[in-house]
Design a protein around this motif. Structure first.
Motif, PDB file in Angstrom:
ATOM      1  N   SER A 117      30.620 109.446 -84.770  1.00 25.67           N
ATOM      2  CA  SER A 117      31.428 108.240 -84.566  1.00 25.67           C
ATOM      3  C   SER A 117      31.043 107.647 -83.209  1.00 25.67           C
ATOM      4  O   SER A 117      30.828 108.385 -82.251  1.00 25.67           O
ATOM      5  CB  SER A 117      32.923 108.569 -84.516  1.00 25.67           C
ATOM      6  N   TYR A 118      30.974 106.334 -83.151  1.00 26.20           N
ATOM      7  CA  TYR A 118      30.752 105.676 -81.861  1.00 26.20           C
ATOM      8  C   TYR A 118      32.017 105.754 -81.028  1.00 26.20           C
ATOM      9  O   TYR A 118      33.132 105.785 -81.561  1.00 26.20           O
ATOM     10  CB  TYR A 118      30.418 104.191 -82.064  1.00 26.20           C
ATOM     11  N   ASN A 119      31.874 105.716 -79.697  1.00 25.08           N
ATOM     12  CA  ASN A 119      33.052 105.581 -78.840  1.00 25.08           C
ATOM     13  C   ASN A 119      33.125 104.155 -78.295  1.00 25.08           C
ATOM     14  O   ASN A 119      32.288 103.307 -78.615  1.00 25.08           O
ATOM     15  CB  ASN A 119      33.059 106.642 -77.725  1.00 25.08           C
ATOM     16  N   GLU A 120      34.123 103.899 -77.478  1.00 25.17           N
ATOM     17  CA  GLU A 120      34.387 102.539 -77.016  1.00 25.17           C
ATOM     18  C   GLU A 120      33.220 101.963 -76.225  1.00 25.17           C
ATOM     19  O   GLU A 120      32.829 100.800 -76.401  1.00 25.17           O
ATOM     20  CB  GLU A 120      35.657 102.559 -76.160  1.00 25.17           C
ATOM     21  N   ASN A 121      32.659 102.794 -75.321  1.00 19.53           N
ATOM     22  CA  ASN A 121      31.536 102.305 -74.513  1.00 19.53           C
ATOM     23  C   ASN A 121      30.346 101.936 -75.402  1.00 19.53           C
ATOM     24  O   ASN A 121      29.696 100.909 -75.194  1.00 19.53           O
ATOM     25  CB  ASN A 121      31.134 103.377 -73.488  1.00 19.53           C
ATOM     26  N   ASP A 122      30.089 102.793 -76.392  1.00 18.58           N
ATOM     27  CA  ASP A 122      28.978 102.519 -77.322  1.00 18.58           C
ATOM     28  C   ASP A 122      29.178 101.165 -77.987  1.00 18.58           C
ATOM     29  O   ASP A 122      28.243 100.369 -78.095  1.00 18.58           O
ATOM     30  CB  ASP A 122      28.901 103.584 -78.428  1.00 18.58           C
ATOM     31  N   ASN A 123      30.396 100.896 -78.445  1.00 13.96           N
ATOM     32  CA  ASN A 123      30.662  99.650 -79.173  1.00 13.96           C
ATOM     33  C   ASN A 123      30.554  98.412 -78.278  1.00 13.96           C
ATOM     34  O   ASN A 123      30.060  97.376 -78.703  1.00 13.96           O
ATOM     35  CB  ASN A 123      32.049  99.711 -79.833  1.00 13.96           C
ATOM     36  N   LYS A 124      30.993  98.545 -77.039  1.00 14.45           N
ATOM     37  CA  LYS A 124      30.863  97.410 -76.112  1.00 14.45           C
ATOM     38  C   LYS A 124      29.391  97.132 -75.816  1.00 14.45           C
ATOM     39  O   LYS A 124      28.967  95.974 -75.713  1.00 14.45           O
ATOM     40  CB  LYS A 124      31.616  97.703 -74.810  1.00 14.45           C
ATOM     41  N   LEU A 125      28.623  98.216 -75.652  1.00 17.92           N
ATOM     42  CA  LEU A 125      27.186  98.074 -75.401  1.00 17.92           C
ATOM     43  C   LEU A 125      26.506  97.375 -76.585  1.00 17.92           C
ATOM     44  O   LEU A 125      25.674  96.472 -76.406  1.00 17.92           O
ATOM     45  CB  LEU A 125      26.576  99.461 -75.147  1.00 17.92           C
ATOM     46  N   ILE A 126      26.889  97.778 -77.793  1.00 18.52           N
ATOM     47  CA  ILE A 126      26.303  97.177 -78.997  1.00 18.52           C
ATOM     48  C   ILE A 126      26.595  95.676 -79.026  1.00 18.52           C
ATOM     49  O   ILE A 126      25.696  94.854 -79.258  1.00 18.52           O
ATOM     50  CB  ILE A 126      26.860  97.862 -80.274  1.00 18.52           C
ATOM     51  N   ALA A 127      27.851  95.313 -78.766  1.00 23.99           N
ATOM     52  CA  ALA A 127      28.229  93.905 -78.816  1.00 23.99           C
ATOM     53  C   ALA A 127      27.384  93.091 -77.831  1.00 23.99           C
ATOM     54  O   ALA A 127      26.895  92.003 -78.147  1.00 23.99           O
ATOM     55  CB  ALA A 127      29.715  93.755 -78.500  1.00 23.99           C
ATOM     56  N   HIS A 128      27.173  93.648 -76.646  1.00 20.89           N
ATOM     57  CA  HIS A 128      26.381  92.964 -75.628  1.00 20.89           C
ATOM     58  C   HIS A 128      24.928  92.813 -76.082  1.00 20.89           C
ATOM     59  O   HIS A 128      24.332  91.738 -75.965  1.00 20.89           O
ATOM     60  CB  HIS A 128      26.452  93.755 -74.311  1.00 20.89           C
ATOM     61  N   GLY A 129      24.374  93.899 -76.595  1.00 22.75           N
ATOM     62  CA  GLY A 129      22.970  93.892 -77.019  1.00 22.75           C
ATOM     63  C   GLY A 129      22.721  92.918 -78.166  1.00 22.75           C
ATOM     64  O   GLY A 129      21.718  92.191 -78.178  1.00 22.75           O
ATOM     65  N   VAL A 130      23.638  92.907 -79.117  1.00 24.40           N
ATOM     66  CA  VAL A 130      23.485  92.011 -80.268  1.00 24.40           C
ATOM     67  C   VAL A 130      23.524  90.553 -79.793  1.00 24.40           C
ATOM     68  O   VAL A 130      22.719  89.721 -80.210  1.00 24.40           O
ATOM     69  CB  VAL A 130      24.591  92.289 -81.318  1.00 24.40           C
ATOM     70  N   GLU A 131      24.441  90.272 -78.871  1.00 20.00           N
ATOM     71  CA  GLU A 131      24.558  88.902 -78.373  1.00 20.00           C
ATOM     72  C   GLU A 131      23.289  88.480 -77.629  1.00 20.00           C
ATOM     73  O   GLU A 131      22.773  87.370 -77.825  1.00 20.00           O
ATOM     74  CB  GLU A 131      25.779  88.807 -77.456  1.00 20.00           C
ATOM     75  N   LYS A 132      22.772  89.374 -76.780  1.00 16.77           N
ATOM     76  CA  LYS A 132      21.543  89.057 -76.033  1.00 16.77           C
ATOM     77  C   LYS A 132      20.382  88.793 -76.996  1.00 16.77           C
ATOM     78  O   LYS A 132      19.608  87.852 -76.820  1.00 16.77           O
ATOM     79  CB  LYS A 132      21.158  90.221 -75.101  1.00 16.77           C
ATOM     80  N   ALA A 133      20.277  89.648 -78.017  1.00 19.95           N
ATOM     81  CA  ALA A 133      19.173  89.486 -78.978  1.00 19.95           C
ATOM     82  C   ALA A 133      19.285  88.135 -79.675  1.00 19.95           C
ATOM     83  O   ALA A 133      18.287  87.426 -79.855  1.00 19.95           O
ATOM     84  CB  ALA A 133      19.204  90.623 -79.999  1.00 19.95           C
ATOM     85  N   GLN A 134      20.497  87.771 -80.045  1.00 23.12           N
ATOM     86  CA  GLN A 134      20.691  86.464 -80.698  1.00 23.12           C
ATOM     87  C   GLN A 134      20.333  85.326 -79.751  1.00 23.12           C
ATOM     88  O   GLN A 134      19.674  84.366 -80.140  1.00 23.12           O
ATOM     89  CB  GLN A 134      22.133  86.326 -81.189  1.00 23.12           C
ATOM     90  N   GLU A 135      20.733  85.443 -78.485  1.00 24.73           N
ATOM     91  CA  GLU A 135      20.410  84.395 -77.507  1.00 24.73           C
ATOM     92  C   GLU A 135      18.904  84.188 -77.405  1.00 24.73           C
ATOM     93  O   GLU A 135      18.423  83.050 -77.321  1.00 24.73           O
ATOM     94  CB  GLU A 135      20.950  84.769 -76.118  1.00 24.73           C
TER      95      GLU A 135
END
Lengths: 543, 201
Positions: free
Chosen positions: A440-458
């Motif tokens: 299972s992912y933890n909170e930090n993992d999920n925040k990191l994912i959200a950031h990475g996905v956004e950067k990739a989209q940008e």
């Protein structure tokens, strides 16, 4: 078998004129080997090579086949799923892991046979996450301990990469020039980064940019994940293992190790393995488990005996704990013009601009973004299995297959003892309990994912791409038998020697304390080379 | 539907087969049939998978769907493992066998006829509800997790469909490229033998 013979692949292995050497009737070290390595993957290959070169009698036992690239590999995704460890693993947790081709190999070469060849060093900060960020734990080794081995591995296999690498302590140059040309997808990535002021590079790769060691440069066929046919991509199958055999090592393929045996003094005496339903024994002075993050704890736990009722090397209770993966979300944008993701080496460009902890973000640690190619089966299967897209919607996406660009996240996942490998009650064909792999992912993992996905989209949007979909993928496995200085909280020491049993080593990504935020293979190989050196030095000291 | 199916109507990847290595060619051409008798699936099960596959891949061409069913049969009759399976989900052979039976039972309960006899809209709705885990309650679902059943069928079906060379041609996938490789890989460039877009919408 001369080691000066450059045609290692066809000569220094057990393919002789298209039939296989019946090695179990002609074992070289049946009486006793100095070293028995379990698993012929990234770590096992390096160990076999370094230790046999130093004069040890080495036997490598590999569960899968001894592949012959020319006759076993094909330019086809579906049939090449057989390069993966397909044995059923039971999965659990909030984010059950996709196993098989996603993260594990089977057969000589292991995962290196179907990895993308992306070759990064970890950064200094990766080894002291606790000190710097107050999370996870520090490694018992530092970047400086591994630096000479990183350099050695890069030279040994002629890694291609940029003259200047702007992140981490190693700034280049790589032994071989960077790959060129780069694919349309990698071009879009680099130009998108440029527009946003994000530095990017041509990815460092264990794929040849010029001839080396009798092997040709890459022809951009694009099937790195299906096994390289021209032998332009490094694997231990075509590099370390044939050389090790040249130095006298023996490889027993299609042999599944089912038990690590312990003598009455509490030392390891060898391993039991099964070939064609028949059980055999390999006696050895030292056993090194290089069978990766699921099979290592599974074998240690299954080898429990009266002296070690909780499994071998498990006085800490940490065998099977703190299993990690990388968040590997695939971010797709649609373009007006064709990109053709199938062409060329899958990863040809990358950025590590977001690798280190940044106090302005709401999470610690970071990630790598790789411009990443894809093929029809890989994409469509992920869409249905991981994003639940099928029917007309899937059909419409796939009709436009050639119009998507992709960036893949390699995000650090923090260790968590809840993420684990334990034994189930269900048995496999060898009578071994199937593992239960919980993640299972933890909170930090999920925040990191959200950031990475956004950067990739940008990055892709800067080039005119329209966000299309994000596939919540994962990549790689790390941890489950971590290293550490304290025997109460770790399984092996900094040289991969188990705290509990002095002639038992564990050497693979299994010993990672943290996952790092990049592809792990180079670090696995550097750790293996360092362990081999340690064993050689210890032996020299004693004799 | 056919004209929208592809942006590359004149491309046929199979025209390139003489440039493929022998092992790849053999593997890919086998997907065109004819196929051996099924080893695991009974006739009525194979027909049901065929009917389900039409919806999953949004295509009804028999020559491709026959291969899709054949592939599922091969996977289920092979000794290879299934990579991963959720705890509490039955082994794939019983998941599929009992699951297919459950789909017919569900169809009977919901629409008064087995799956292949209800209309296409009803079939689609039923599959959608399975995918979302919202099918009518039945005791079978305690043993056969609906979503795992749907995922197993859909994943195998999709994997085979997008491995079929006719589909490769339609999506403009250049496919196998050994020994010649790809030469022009930069943006806007194609090798002379690759799919060229002749329909620009």
């Amino acid at each position: 078998m001369s080691t000066n013979n450059h045609d290692y692949v066809t000569h220094n292995c057990d393919h002789y004129e298209d039939h296989r050497y019946n090695h179990l009737k002609n074992r070289k070290y049946e009486d006793e080997a100095d070293i028995c390595v379990v698993g012929a993957g990234a770590a096992g290959g390096v160990l076999a090579y370094e230790l046999s070169k130093a004069g040890f009698k080495v036997v490598v036992i590999e569960a899968g086949p001894f592949w012959n690239p020319q006759t076993d590999f094909a330019s086809d995704e579906l049939s090449m799923q057989s390069l993966a460890w397909n044995d059923t693993r039971l999965v659990a947790g909030n984010n059950p892991l996709a196993m098989g081709h996603n993260n594990s190999g089977r057969g000589v070469g292991g995962g290196t046979v179907h990895f993308t060849g992306v070759f990064y060093r970890f950064h200094e900060s990766d080894f002291k996450v606790k000190t710097l960020d107050g999370v996870a734990d520090d490694w018992p080794i530092t970047y400086e301990d591994l630096a000479p081995y990183y350099e050695k591995i890069e030279k040994d296999i002629a890694v291609s990469g940029p003259k200047h690498f702007p992140w981490g302590p190693f700034q280049g140059p790589y032994p071989y020039p960077e790959r060129e040309p780069i694919s349309a997808n990698a071009e879009i990535f680099r130009r998108g980064c440029e527009k946003l002021g994000i530095p990017s590079v041509v990815a460092p790769l264990a794929i040849l940019s010029a001839p080396f060691d009798g092997r040709p440069p890459c022809i951009n066929r694009g099937f790195c994940n299906q096994g390289c046919l021209p032998n332009a991509k490094f694997s231990t199958l075509i590099h370390h293992i044939p050389k090790a055999i040249g130095y006298g090592a023996e490889v027993l393929s299609d042999c599944m190790v089912t038990q690590v045996q312990v003598d009455k003094f509490g030392h390891v005496s060898g391993v039991t393995f099964v070939h064609d339903s028949k059980e055999h024994f390999q006696k050895a002075k030292i056993v090194i488990l290089a069978n990766y993050c699921i099979e290592t704890p599974r074998l240690l736990l299954h080898s429990a005996c009266p002296q070690f009722p909780d499994g071998l090397a498990n006085s800490s209770g940490m065998v099977g704990k703190a299993l990690m993966t990388h968040s590997g979300h695939d971010v797709y944008c649609r373009f007006r013009d064709e990109v053709r993701l199938y062409k060329g080496t899958p990863v040809l460009a990358a950025t590590q601009e977001f690798y280190e902890t940044d106090p302005s973000r709401d999470f610690v640690r970071g990630y790598t973004l790789n411009a990443h190619g894809s093929r029809p089966l890989g994409l469509s299967k992920n869409l249905v299995a991981k994003s639940g897209i099928w029917g007309k919607k899937l059909h419409d996406i796939m009709r436009d297959f050639n119009f998507f660009a992709q960036i893949t996240l390699v995000g650090e996942v923090l260790p968590n003892n809840q993420n684990s490998v334990i034994l189930s009650n269900e048995k496999d064909e060898y009578g071994m309990p199937r593992p239960i792999v919980t993640f299972s992912y933890n909170e930090n993992d999920n925040k990191l994912i959200a950031h990475g996905v956004e950067k990739a989209q940008e990055i892709l949007m800067a080039m005119g791409g329209e966000p299309a979909f994000v596939i919540p993928d994962t990549g790689h496995l790390m941890g489950s038998c971590r290293m550490g200085n304290d025997p109460a909280t770790s399984v092996v020491d900094g040289y991969c020697r188990s705290h509990d049993i002095s002639n038992l080593y564990i050497c693979s990504a299994s010993v990672f304390v943290t996952s790092g935020g990049c592809n792990p293979t180079e670090t696995v190989m550097a750790i293996a080379a360092r362990t081999a050196d340690y064993i050689i030095n210890e032996h020299t000291k004693r004799s | 539907m056919q004209e929208k199916r592809t942006r590359y109507p004149s491309y046929d990847v199979l025209r390139e087969q003489e440039h493929w290595d022998e092992h790849t060619r053999e593997i890919v051409l086998k997907r065109l049939g004819p196929f051996d008798q099924h080893k695991f699936l009974e006739d009525h099960e194979a027909a049901l998978v065929f009917g389900i596959a039409r919806h999953i891949v949004y295509d009804h061409r028999k020559e491709i769907l026959d291969y899709v069913v054949h592939h599922l049969d091969q996977s289920l009759s092979s000794a290879a493992g299934e990579d991963q399976r959720k705890v509490d989900t039955p082994e794939q052979r019983s998941l599929v066998r009992d699951g297919l039976r459950a789909i017919d039972k569900l169809s009977q309960k919901q629409y008064g006829a087995p799956f292949l006899e209800i209309d296409e809209k009803e079939q689609y709705t039923l599959l959608q509800e399975l995918d979302q885990g919202k099918a009518l309650p039945m005791r079978t679902w305690q043993r056969i997790p609906q979503q795992e059943l749907f995922k197993k069928l859909a994943t195998e079906i999709i994997s085979a469909y997008y491995s079929h060379p006719v589909v490769w041609s339609e999506i403009g996938y250049g496919g196998p490229a050994y020994p010649r490789g790809y030469v022009r890989i930069e943006q806007g460039l194609t090798d002379p033998w690759e799919a060229k877009r002749d329909v620009n919408k």
